[in-house]
Scaffold this motif. Sequence first.
Motif, mmCIF file in Angstrom:
data_model
loop_
_atom_site.group_PDB
_atom_site.id
_atom_site.type_symbol
_atom_site.label_atom_id
_atom_site.label_comp_id
_atom_site.label_asym_id
_atom_site.label_seq_id
_atom_site.Cartn_x
_atom_site.Cartn_y
_atom_site.Cartn_z
ATOM 1 N N PRO A 7 -31.126 -3.747 -49.011
ATOM 2 C CA PRO A 7 -29.977 -3.881 -47.927
ATOM 3 C C PRO A 7 -29.007 -4.843 -48.009
ATOM 4 N N SER A 8 -27.785 -4.729 -47.359
ATOM 5 C CA SER A 8 -27.075 -5.789 -47.112
ATOM 6 C C SER A 8 -27.172 -6.496 -45.926
ATOM 7 N N VAL A 9 -27.395 -7.670 -45.607
ATOM 8 C CA VAL A 9 -27.780 -8.289 -44.383
ATOM 9 C C VAL A 9 -26.818 -9.136 -43.759
ATOM 10 N N LYS A 10 -26.575 -8.755 -42.669
ATOM 11 C CA LYS A 10 -25.422 -9.609 -41.856
ATOM 12 C C LYS A 10 -26.247 -10.728 -41.088
ATOM 13 N N VAL A 11 -25.464 -12.014 -41.573
ATOM 14 C CA VAL A 11 -26.241 -13.300 -41.041
ATOM 15 C C VAL A 11 -25.417 -13.893 -39.933
ATOM 16 N N PHE A 69 -21.552 -20.261 -28.586
ATOM 17 C CA PHE A 69 -22.682 -19.366 -28.741
ATOM 18 C C PHE A 69 -22.521 -18.166 -27.568
ATOM 19 N N ASN A 70 -22.453 -16.889 -28.056
ATOM 20 C CA ASN A 70 -22.590 -15.572 -27.230
ATOM 21 C C ASN A 70 -23.477 -14.698 -27.756
ATOM 22 N N PRO A 71 -24.674 -14.635 -27.080
ATOM 23 C CA PRO A 71 -25.474 -13.763 -27.532
ATOM 24 C C PRO A 71 -25.221 -12.291 -27.851
ATOM 25 N N GLU A 72 -24.396 -11.651 -26.797
ATOM 26 C CA GLU A 72 -23.966 -10.391 -27.126
ATOM 27 C C GLU A 72 -23.093 -10.169 -28.379
ATOM 28 N N ARG A 73 -22.360 -11.137 -28.510
ATOM 29 C CA ARG A 73 -21.470 -11.203 -29.813
ATOM 30 C C ARG A 73 -22.026 -11.195 -31.256
ATOM 31 N N ALA A 74 -23.327 -12.205 -30.941
ATOM 32 C CA ALA A 74 -23.936 -12.457 -32.214
ATOM 33 C C ALA A 74 -24.683 -11.243 -32.517
ATOM 34 N N VAL A 75 -25.214 -10.478 -31.621
ATOM 35 C CA VAL A 75 -26.172 -9.419 -31.993
ATOM 36 C C VAL A 75 -25.324 -8.336 -32.316
ATOM 37 N N GLU A 76 -24.294 -8.235 -31.803
ATOM 38 C CA GLU A 76 -23.081 -7.107 -32.425
ATOM 39 C C GLU A 76 -22.767 -7.375 -33.961
ATOM 40 N N LEU A 77 -22.656 -8.630 -34.330
ATOM 41 C CA LEU A 77 -22.207 -8.869 -35.781
ATOM 42 C C LEU A 77 -23.250 -9.285 -36.508
ATOM 43 N N CYS A 78 -24.547 -9.278 -36.076
ATOM 44 C CA CYS A 78 -25.537 -9.711 -36.921
ATOM 45 C C CYS A 78 -26.730 -8.996 -37.014
ATOM 46 N N VAL A 94 -32.912 -18.550 -28.384
ATOM 47 C CA VAL A 94 -33.717 -17.195 -28.780
ATOM 48 C C VAL A 94 -34.143 -16.195 -27.891
ATOM 49 N N LYS A 95 -34.447 -16.727 -26.725
ATOM 50 C CA LYS A 95 -34.742 -15.509 -25.431
ATOM 51 C C LYS A 95 -33.604 -14.731 -25.256
ATOM 52 N N ALA A 96 -32.300 -15.323 -25.241
ATOM 53 C CA ALA A 96 -31.142 -14.636 -24.883
ATOM 54 C C ALA A 96 -30.885 -13.451 -26.109
ATOM 55 N N LEU A 97 -30.945 -13.973 -27.416
ATOM 56 C CA LEU A 97 -30.752 -13.000 -28.580
ATOM 57 C C LEU A 97 -31.778 -11.972 -28.465
ATOM 58 N N MET A 98 -32.969 -12.062 -28.133
ATOM 59 C CA MET A 98 -33.911 -11.167 -28.253
ATOM 60 C C MET A 98 -33.939 -10.014 -27.229
ATOM 61 N N GLU A 99 -33.499 -10.823 -25.897
ATOM 62 C CA GLU A 99 -32.859 -9.792 -24.886
ATOM 63 C C GLU A 99 -31.796 -9.152 -25.170
ATOM 64 N N ALA A 100 -30.903 -9.683 -25.715
ATOM 65 C CA ALA A 100 -29.336 -8.905 -25.882
ATOM 66 C C ALA A 100 -29.653 -7.494 -26.965
ATOM 67 N N SER A 101 -30.698 -7.650 -27.845
ATOM 68 C CA SER A 101 -30.923 -6.385 -28.585
ATOM 69 C C SER A 101 -32.361 -6.502 -29.061
ATOM 70 N N SER A 102 -32.823 -5.164 -28.828
ATOM 71 C CA SER A 102 -34.086 -4.955 -29.657
ATOM 72 C C SER A 102 -34.298 -4.893 -31.159
ATOM 73 N N LYS A 103 -33.140 -5.043 -31.982
ATOM 74 C CA LYS A 103 -33.092 -4.745 -33.321
ATOM 75 C C LYS A 103 -32.772 -6.184 -34.239
ATOM 76 N N VAL A 104 -32.116 -7.086 -33.405
ATOM 77 C CA VAL A 104 -31.852 -8.430 -34.052
ATOM 78 C C VAL A 104 -33.056 -9.209 -34.542
ATOM 79 N N LYS A 105 -33.023 -9.735 -35.525
ATOM 80 C CA LYS A 105 -34.341 -10.718 -36.027
ATOM 81 C C LYS A 105 -33.725 -11.855 -35.882
#
Length: 349
Positions: A7-11, A69-78, A94-105
Amino acid sequence: MQGTSGPSVKVGIVGASGYTGAELLRLLSIHPNATVTYLTSRQFRGKQVKEIFPHLIRSPFEELSFDEFNPERAVELCDVVFCCLPHRASFPAVKALMEASSKVKVIDFSADFRFNSFETYESVYGVEHGARELFKEAVYGLPELFREQIKRSRLVANPGCYPTSAILALYPAVEAGAVDTDHPVVVDSKSGVSGAGRKESVTFTFCEVNEDFRAYSVDGHRHGPEIAEKLGLKSVRFTPHLVPMNRGILTTAYFKTELSKEELQHLYENRYKGEFFVRVRTSPPRTHDVAGTNFCDIYVTKDKESGLAVVVSAIDNLGKGASSQAVQNMNLMFGLPEEAGLKLFSLWI
């Protein structure tokens, strides 16, 4: 650059303007499956990559700007976010990112999720952890020990540079039960100045570091418990040193063993024979041998008089000790070839 398989991975990179962030950008610029889509830096918000890192002019992301840093924008783009923040500052992000999306790693460079429990972290670092619930998801990101767990994880705690060099140096002997734990296990490590991060401090200015060689945290360093926990040892006597070079770590580990030099050599070669990034040597390695790479070079011998095994390991603290190991973890998390973007050999000199 589009990969030919996988896969192509958005980072995204949070805290991208430090040494580890810059090294990540260099590595990702040649990764066949990675596209950098989001960068943050409080200091350089609004600036383009090429303005802050001229060495990355003509990279695929030279005109990408550092954002706040904006966790919602980060998980939308990555698909994956590397978090390159210091301990204590990292776990809220890290907590904000993982709460913003169940898919982002998330691959975290700090020490905030490296221990098996938040109780150990709080004891070692002397602070209360604000994301205790995430410890059950976090996996220690040393592929040579935890490859299968990393593949299934959403949150990887990238190891410290000192622990990486020490754990890889000791693990084959510990795993085989060849370490006499009635005697101390001693780890003596020397690191380049970049290990302290890209920050303003008199301690790390040229005149303070040049023509100098010092030990620090001699009464106990926080990486000692990290090394001991991952090896399953009660304790490790760890002493770090600062040497006047930009990058690299040379570690010498000592332990009592009944095995001969030949048996130790066979043990290490057999344990790491399938590991592309660990090279068991027949001569002691130098930091030049691994500079800019994801390799850990290891040499093992035995002192006949004392009965002590002596293991020397060399890594690049910004490579296998940080950014390239993080890319190795990303590859595993997304089912990519483990060596993707990392088949680089040292400049050597």
